[in-house]
Design a protein around this motif. Structure first.
Motif, PDB file in Angstrom:
ATOM      1  N   ALA A 165       0.861  -1.416   0.077  1.00  0.00           N
ATOM      2  CA  ALA A 165      -0.053   0.056   0.001  1.00  0.00           C
ATOM      3  C   ALA A 165       0.842   1.123  -0.227  1.00  0.00           C
ATOM      4  CB  ALA A 165      -0.819  -0.018   1.261  1.00  0.00           C
ATOM      5  N   CYS A 166       1.902   1.333   0.874  1.00  0.00           N
ATOM      6  CA  CYS A 166       2.832   2.299   0.912  1.00  0.00           C
ATOM      7  C   CYS A 166       3.711   2.552  -0.544  1.00  0.00           C
ATOM      8  CB  CYS A 166       3.927   2.263   1.902  1.00  0.00           C
ATOM      9  SG  CYS A 166       3.177   2.327   3.428  1.00  0.00           S
ATOM     10  N   THR A 167       4.034   1.534  -1.207  1.00  0.00           N
ATOM     11  CA  THR A 167       4.599   1.584  -2.219  1.00  0.00           C
ATOM     12  C   THR A 167       3.712   2.064  -3.372  1.00  0.00           C
ATOM     13  OG1 THR A 167       6.085  -0.354  -1.697  1.00  0.00           O
ATOM     14  CG2 THR A 167       5.807   0.130  -4.048  1.00  0.00           C
ATOM     15  N   LEU A 168       2.640   1.748  -3.586  1.00  0.00           N
ATOM     16  CA  LEU A 168       1.751   2.009  -4.560  1.00  0.00           C
ATOM     17  C   LEU A 168       1.189   3.850  -4.384  1.00  0.00           C
ATOM     18  CD1 LEU A 168      -0.166   1.323  -7.035  1.00  0.00           C
ATOM     19  CD2 LEU A 168      -2.079   1.130  -5.441  1.00  0.00           C
ATOM     20  N   LYS A 169       1.206   3.774  -2.994  1.00  0.00           N
ATOM     21  CA  LYS A 169       0.820   5.396  -2.985  1.00  0.00           C
ATOM     22  C   LYS A 169       2.064   6.278  -3.346  1.00  0.00           C
ATOM     23  CE  LYS A 169      -0.286   9.696  -1.293  1.00  0.00           C
ATOM     24  NZ  LYS A 169      -1.080  10.321  -2.081  1.00  0.00           N
ATOM     25  N   LEU A 170       3.223   6.036  -3.230  1.00  0.00           N
ATOM     26  CA  LEU A 170       4.494   6.464  -3.593  1.00  0.00           C
ATOM     27  C   LEU A 170       4.819   6.458  -5.066  1.00  0.00           C
ATOM     28  CD1 LEU A 170       7.032   5.736  -0.971  1.00  0.00           C
ATOM     29  CD2 LEU A 170       5.930   7.978  -1.148  1.00  0.00           C
ATOM     30  N   ALA A 171       4.208   5.492  -5.713  1.00  0.00           N
ATOM     31  CA  ALA A 171       4.227   5.406  -7.236  1.00  0.00           C
ATOM     32  C   ALA A 171       3.224   6.246  -7.781  1.00  0.00           C
ATOM     33  CB  ALA A 171       3.921   3.963  -7.790  1.00  0.00           C
ATOM     34  N   MET A 172       2.166   6.201  -7.079  1.00  0.00           N
ATOM     35  CA  MET A 172       1.178   7.154  -7.871  1.00  0.00           C
ATOM     36  C   MET A 172       1.473   8.584  -7.710  1.00  0.00           C
ATOM     37  SD  MET A 172      -1.285   5.636  -9.073  1.00  0.00           S
ATOM     38  CE  MET A 172      -1.874   3.947  -9.256  1.00  0.00           C
ATOM     39  N   ASN A 173       2.004   9.128  -6.667  1.00  0.00           N
ATOM     40  CA  ASN A 173       2.644  10.451  -6.403  1.00  0.00           C
ATOM     41  C   ASN A 173       3.933  10.975  -7.378  1.00  0.00           C
ATOM     42  OD1 ASN A 173       0.674  10.935  -4.490  1.00  0.00           O
ATOM     43  ND2 ASN A 173       2.269  11.686  -2.975  1.00  0.00           N
ATOM     44  N   LEU A 174       4.419   9.730  -7.689  1.00  0.00           N
ATOM     45  CA  LEU A 174       5.432   9.829  -8.902  1.00  0.00           C
ATOM     46  C   LEU A 174       4.812  10.221 -10.010  1.00  0.00           C
ATOM     47  CD1 LEU A 174       8.323   9.760  -9.943  1.00  0.00           C
ATOM     48  CD2 LEU A 174       7.997   7.104 -10.263  1.00  0.00           C
ATOM     49  N   ARG A 175       3.888   9.668 -10.539  1.00  0.00           N
ATOM     50  CA  ARG A 175       2.976   9.953 -11.607  1.00  0.00           C
ATOM     51  C   ARG A 175       2.692  11.320 -11.635  1.00  0.00           C
ATOM     52  NH1 ARG A 175       0.949   6.299 -15.317  1.00  0.00           N
ATOM     53  NH2 ARG A 175      -0.957   7.588 -15.326  1.00  0.00           N
TER      54      ARG A 175
END
Length: 284
Positions: A165-175
């Motif tokens: 969940a943490c990884t996906l959130k950071l990935a989305m903020n990268l986008r």
């Protein structure tokens, strides 16, 4: 679980910033808010308590919505004595997977439960109850807490475990941050050639790349209004967390956007919306 007032647990919110304060008011309006606390005192806020521990005593569930891992650590330290069986911690700050592991272990050791629940959606989405949660926890826990989280959100998506969940959130903020950089650069490229904003945005809207971010940021860019919906400093923090992960060392766009966000913060734009990345190109 039913969403009736007899079965939905009470909740306390720890952190009353742009998002946490909005969610807390939604919970209050639904009759579920048992306590609220913020590091900077807001004694007029509904169900205000002077200490995080008091909120934790009063609520079945506490939701943490603060700036970064050190801030989460300070809250966890303050509430641990009040945790135990029957209590649940929802951690909704944007943090890294290793920090999440540490907080989860500390909470579970008390007999309480832990759900990692970062989210997407800035101030307008939170106000409209359109936030989207990325849930890291068991299916049973996610299902049990769904009626409560639904009081302030449109979607709750179970991602997997807390680290994912943490990884996906950071990935989305990268986008999101990279898309903002592209929008700023392409708009400035056109402005420098004499193409006006009406023409630029008119051409962008039927383009295959047009996105919700473009729609949200268009008024800010047109009017150079960078009142924070999500600040440069917080996006910069998120990208530092993303870059701290072992799995991201070779991600070139992550390196680039960190450089741009650092430049924006160093230029004094840290408290402005991250759309202020565009100000790096504007002539004085």
């Amino acid at each position: 679980m039913s969403s009736s007032s007899n079965t939905t647990p009470s909740i306390g919110v720890l952190g009353l910033g742009i998002i946490g304060g909005t969610w807390a008011r939604h919970y209050h309006d639904a009759g579920r808010l048992a306590g609220a606390w913020n590091r900077t005192a807001k004694p007029d806020f509904p169900q205000w308590q002077d200490e995080p521990a008091a909120v934790t005593r009063a609520a079945d569930v506490v939701q943490i919505v603060v700036a970064d891992p050190p801030a989460v650590q300070s809250v966890i330290d303050a509430i641990l004595p009040e945790l135990g069986p029957g209590k649940t911690v929802i951690q909704s700050s944007t943090i890294d997977p290793d920090s999440s592991d540490k907080f989860k272990v500390a909470v579970i050791a008390t007999g309480a439960r832990y759900l990692e629940a970062p989210f997407t959606g800035s101030k307008p989405a939170a106000e409209a109850k359109q936030s989207v949660y990325y849930l890291g926890g068991t299916t049973e826990l996610c299902d049990e807490l769904d009626p409560l989280l639904a009081l302030g959100s449109a979607h709750r998506i179970r991602i997997g475990d807390n680290r994912q969940a943490c990884t996906l959130k950071l990935a989305m903020n990268l986008r999101v941050s990279v898309q903002m950089q592209v929008l700023a650069e392409s708009l400035e490229m056109c402005r420098r050639s004499g193409i006006d904003d009406d023409t630029y945005f008119g051409a962008l809207k039927p383009n295959i790349t047009y996105s919700g971010l473009d729609k949200l940021k268009e008024p800010q860019l047109r009017h150079a209004d960078f009142a924070p919906l999500f600040s440069v400093k917080h996006m910069h923090k998120d990208m530092r967390l993303a870059a701290s992960m072992d799995s991201t060392a070779d991600l070139e766009l992550l390196k680039t956007i960190r450089t741009q966000l650092a430049a924006a913060e160093n230029a004094g734009f840290g408290d402005e919306d991250f759309a202020a990345l565009a100000k790096l190109f504007m002539k004085a």
